[in-house]
Design a protein around this motif. Structure first.
Motif, PDB file in Angstrom:
ATOM      1  N   LYS A  44       0.832  -1.210   0.000  1.00 52.63           N
ATOM      2  CA  LYS A  44       0.000   0.000   0.000  1.00 52.63           C
ATOM      3  C   LYS A  44       0.865   1.257   0.000  1.00 52.63           C
ATOM      4  O   LYS A  44       0.543   2.237  -0.676  1.00 52.63           O
ATOM      5  CB  LYS A  44      -0.937  -0.006   1.206  1.00 52.63           C
ATOM      6  N   ARG A  45       1.960   1.245   0.744  1.00 53.00           N
ATOM      7  CA  ARG A  45       2.871   2.387   0.791  1.00 53.00           C
ATOM      8  C   ARG A  45       3.483   2.638  -0.589  1.00 53.00           C
ATOM      9  O   ARG A  45       3.587   3.786  -1.033  1.00 53.00           O
ATOM     10  CB  ARG A  45       3.978   2.144   1.818  1.00 53.00           C
ATOM     11  N   GLN A  46       3.862   1.566  -1.285  1.00 54.55           N
ATOM     12  CA  GLN A  46       4.424   1.713  -2.626  1.00 54.55           C
ATOM     13  C   GLN A  46       3.416   2.352  -3.575  1.00 54.55           C
ATOM     14  O   GLN A  46       3.769   3.232  -4.362  1.00 54.55           O
ATOM     15  CB  GLN A  46       4.869   0.349  -3.164  1.00 54.55           C
ATOM     16  N   VAL A  47       2.164   1.928  -3.495  1.00 58.85           N
ATOM     17  CA  VAL A  47       1.116   2.498  -4.351  1.00 58.85           C
ATOM     18  C   VAL A  47       0.911   3.973  -4.005  1.00 58.85           C
ATOM     19  O   VAL A  47       0.825   4.822  -4.895  1.00 58.85           O
ATOM     20  CB  VAL A  47      -0.206   1.706  -4.237  1.00 58.85           C
ATOM     21  N   ARG A  48       0.852   4.286  -2.724  1.00 58.61           N
ATOM     22  CA  ARG A  48       0.707   5.682  -2.299  1.00 58.61           C
ATOM     23  C   ARG A  48       1.859   6.545  -2.799  1.00 58.61           C
ATOM     24  O   ARG A  48       1.682   7.719  -3.109  1.00 58.61           O
ATOM     25  CB  ARG A  48       0.654   5.771  -0.771  1.00 58.61           C
ATOM     26  N   ASP A  49       3.051   5.946  -2.874  1.00 60.13           N
ATOM     27  CA  ASP A  49       4.233   6.690  -3.311  1.00 60.13           C
ATOM     28  C   ASP A  49       4.385   6.737  -4.825  1.00 60.13           C
ATOM     29  O   ASP A  49       5.388   7.217  -5.328  1.00 60.13           O
ATOM     30  CB  ASP A  49       5.497   6.099  -2.671  1.00 60.13           C
ATOM     31  N   GLY A  50       3.396   6.195  -5.565  1.00 58.50           N
ATOM     32  CA  GLY A  50       3.383   6.346  -7.003  1.00 58.50           C
ATOM     33  C   GLY A  50       3.675   5.103  -7.817  1.00 58.50           C
ATOM     34  O   GLY A  50       3.780   5.188  -9.040  1.00 58.50           O
ATOM     35  N   SER A  52       2.947   2.341 -10.072  1.00 64.48           N
ATOM     36  CA  SER A  52       1.766   2.232 -10.918  1.00 64.48           C
ATOM     37  C   SER A  52       1.595   0.888 -11.608  1.00 64.48           C
ATOM     38  O   SER A  52       0.592   0.670 -12.273  1.00 64.48           O
ATOM     39  CB  SER A  52       1.785   3.341 -11.967  1.00 64.48           C
ATOM     40  N   SER A  53       2.570  -0.019 -11.467  1.00 63.13           N
ATOM     41  CA  SER A  53       2.422  -1.326 -12.102  1.00 63.13           C
ATOM     42  C   SER A  53       2.914  -2.416 -11.158  1.00 63.13           C
ATOM     43  O   SER A  53       3.757  -2.169 -10.294  1.00 63.13           O
ATOM     44  CB  SER A  53       3.206  -1.399 -13.416  1.00 63.13           C
ATOM     45  N   PHE A  54       2.394  -3.607 -11.363  1.00 60.87           N
ATOM     46  CA  PHE A  54       2.798  -4.732 -10.523  1.00 60.87           C
ATOM     47  C   PHE A  54       4.276  -5.056 -10.737  1.00 60.87           C
ATOM     48  O   PHE A  54       4.986  -5.400  -9.799  1.00 60.87           O
ATOM     49  CB  PHE A  54       1.923  -5.957 -10.804  1.00 60.87           C
ATOM     50  N   GLU A  55       4.759  -4.892 -11.953  1.00 60.97           N
ATOM     51  CA  GLU A  55       6.158  -5.146 -12.251  1.00 60.97           C
ATOM     52  C   GLU A  55       7.059  -4.162 -11.498  1.00 60.97           C
ATOM     53  O   GLU A  55       8.115  -4.537 -10.999  1.00 60.97           O
ATOM     54  CB  GLU A  55       6.410  -5.071 -13.762  1.00 60.97           C
ATOM     55  N   ALA A  56       6.633  -2.901 -11.413  1.00 63.25           N
ATOM     56  CA  ALA A  56       7.391  -1.908 -10.652  1.00 63.25           C
ATOM     57  C   ALA A  56       7.389  -2.266  -9.168  1.00 63.25           C
ATOM     58  O   ALA A  56       8.407  -2.110  -8.479  1.00 63.25           O
ATOM     59  CB  ALA A  56       6.807  -0.509 -10.866  1.00 63.25           C
ATOM     60  N   LEU A  57       6.253  -2.755  -8.672  1.00 65.79           N
ATOM     61  CA  LEU A  57       6.172  -3.196  -7.282  1.00 65.79           C
ATOM     62  C   LEU A  57       7.157  -4.337  -7.031  1.00 65.79           C
ATOM     63  O   LEU A  57       7.867  -4.342  -6.023  1.00 65.79           O
ATOM     64  CB  LEU A  57       4.746  -3.642  -6.945  1.00 65.79           C
ATOM     65  N   ALA A  64       6.865 -11.569  -4.896  1.00 61.08           N
ATOM     66  CA  ALA A  64       6.504 -12.517  -5.955  1.00 61.08           C
ATOM     67  C   ALA A  64       7.619 -12.716  -6.980  1.00 61.08           C
ATOM     68  O   ALA A  64       7.356 -12.960  -8.150  1.00 61.08           O
ATOM     69  CB  ALA A  64       5.208 -12.085  -6.643  1.00 61.08           C
ATOM     70  N   THR A  65       8.879 -12.609  -6.530  1.00 58.87           N
ATOM     71  CA  THR A  65       9.998 -12.829  -7.449  1.00 58.87           C
ATOM     72  C   THR A  65      10.844 -14.040  -7.061  1.00 58.87           C
ATOM     73  O   THR A  65      11.780 -14.378  -7.780  1.00 58.87           O
ATOM     74  CB  THR A  65      10.928 -11.603  -7.507  1.00 58.87           C
ATOM     75  N   CYS A  66      10.520 -14.691  -5.979  1.00 57.92           N
ATOM     76  CA  CYS A  66      11.327 -15.834  -5.538  1.00 57.92           C
ATOM     77  C   CYS A  66      10.610 -17.143  -5.858  1.00 57.92           C
ATOM     78  O   CYS A  66      10.820 -17.715  -6.918  1.00 57.92           O
ATOM     79  CB  CYS A  66      11.639 -15.712  -4.044  1.00 57.92           C
ATOM     80  N   CYS A  67       9.753 -17.591  -4.968  1.00 57.38           N
ATOM     81  CA  CYS A  67       9.063 -18.872  -5.203  1.00 57.38           C
ATOM     82  C   CYS A  67       7.780 -18.685  -6.010  1.00 57.38           C
ATOM     83  O   CYS A  67       7.297 -19.608  -6.634  1.00 57.38           O
ATOM     84  CB  CYS A  67       8.760 -19.577  -3.882  1.00 57.38           C
ATOM     85  N   CYS A  69       4.747 -18.180  -4.957  1.00 54.07           N
ATOM     86  CA  CYS A  69       3.499 -18.629  -4.318  1.00 54.07           C
ATOM     87  C   CYS A  69       2.594 -17.473  -3.893  1.00 54.07           C
ATOM     88  O   CYS A  69       1.395 -17.647  -3.774  1.00 54.07           O
ATOM     89  CB  CYS A  69       3.820 -19.490  -3.104  1.00 54.07           C
ATOM     90  N   CYS A  70       3.170 -16.301  -3.705  1.00 51.99           N
ATOM     91  CA  CYS A  70       2.388 -15.166  -3.211  1.00 51.99           C
ATOM     92  C   CYS A  70       1.885 -14.261  -4.327  1.00 51.99           C
ATOM     93  O   CYS A  70       1.230 -13.249  -4.054  1.00 51.99           O
ATOM     94  CB  CYS A  70       3.223 -14.350  -2.232  1.00 51.99           C
ATOM     95  N   GLU A  71       2.168 -14.590  -5.575  1.00 47.03           N
ATOM     96  CA  GLU A  71       1.857 -13.668  -6.665  1.00 47.03           C
ATOM     97  C   GLU A  71       0.388 -13.261  -6.721  1.00 47.03           C
ATOM     98  O   GLU A  71       0.069 -12.076  -6.839  1.00 47.03           O
ATOM     99  CB  GLU A  71       2.284 -14.233  -8.017  1.00 47.03           C
ATOM    100  N   SER A  72      -0.520 -14.221  -6.609  1.00 44.88           N
ATOM    101  CA  SER A  72      -1.943 -13.862  -6.710  1.00 44.88           C
ATOM    102  C   SER A  72      -2.361 -12.982  -5.535  1.00 44.88           C
ATOM    103  O   SER A  72      -3.120 -12.022  -5.717  1.00 44.88           O
ATOM    104  CB  SER A  72      -2.816 -15.109  -6.791  1.00 44.88           C
ATOM    105  N   CYS A  73      -1.854 -13.264  -4.366  1.00 40.44           N
ATOM    106  CA  CYS A  73      -2.193 -12.448  -3.202  1.00 40.44           C
ATOM    107  C   CYS A  73      -1.586 -11.051  -3.332  1.00 40.44           C
ATOM    108  O   CYS A  73      -2.244 -10.059  -3.051  1.00 40.44           O
ATOM    109  CB  CYS A  73      -1.709 -13.127  -1.926  1.00 40.44           C
ATOM    110  N   ALA A  74      -0.330 -10.984  -3.758  1.00 37.87           N
ATOM    111  CA  ALA A  74       0.332  -9.690  -3.920  1.00 37.87           C
ATOM    112  C   ALA A  74      -0.404  -8.839  -4.958  1.00 37.87           C
ATOM    113  O   ALA A  74      -0.606  -7.643  -4.758  1.00 37.87           O
ATOM    114  CB  ALA A  74       1.783  -9.896  -4.320  1.00 37.87           C
TER     115      ALA A  74
END
Length: 100
Positions: A44-50, A52-57, A64-67, A69-74
């Motif tokens: 949420k902090r990242q979104v507030r700070d601008g 704008s894309s999941f890839e940027a997050l 969601a860059t290691c295993c 498993c959390c990609e859908s939740c993230a």
């Protein structure tokens, strides 16, 4: 094992974790990405700070860059945070109201 610890071994791929993200009003952050220790508040902090894309997050947090498993939740938390973000705009008074 130390006293109080569970005597079972969890899978190393985190397949035991599933996202059932339900926004709540408590003050405890929910860890979304265990591998990189990314919480819902971090997203949420990242979104507030601008952010704008999941890839940027993913680039900024590692979520969601290691295993994976959390990609859908993230993604769910990211999209929900985007929906809550509002742009503040100044109120401009025009016409006869501005002269008052």
């Amino acid at each position: 094992m130390a006293k109080g610890h569970l005597n079972r071994v969890l899978p190393t791929n985190h397949s035991h974790l599933e996202c059932c993200y339900v926004p709540c009003f408590n003050f405890q952050p929910m860890i979304v990405c265990v591998c990189h220790k990314v919480s819902d508040r971090d997203i949420k902090r990242q979104v507030r700070d601008g952010c704008s894309s999941f890839e940027a997050l993913q680039f900024e947090t590692g979520a969601a860059t290691c295993c994976g498993c959390c990609e859908s939740c993230a993604r769910e938390v990211f999209e929900q945070a985007q929906g809550q973000t509002t742009v503040e705009r100044p109120i401009v008074m025009m016409g006869s109201l501005a002269a008052a």
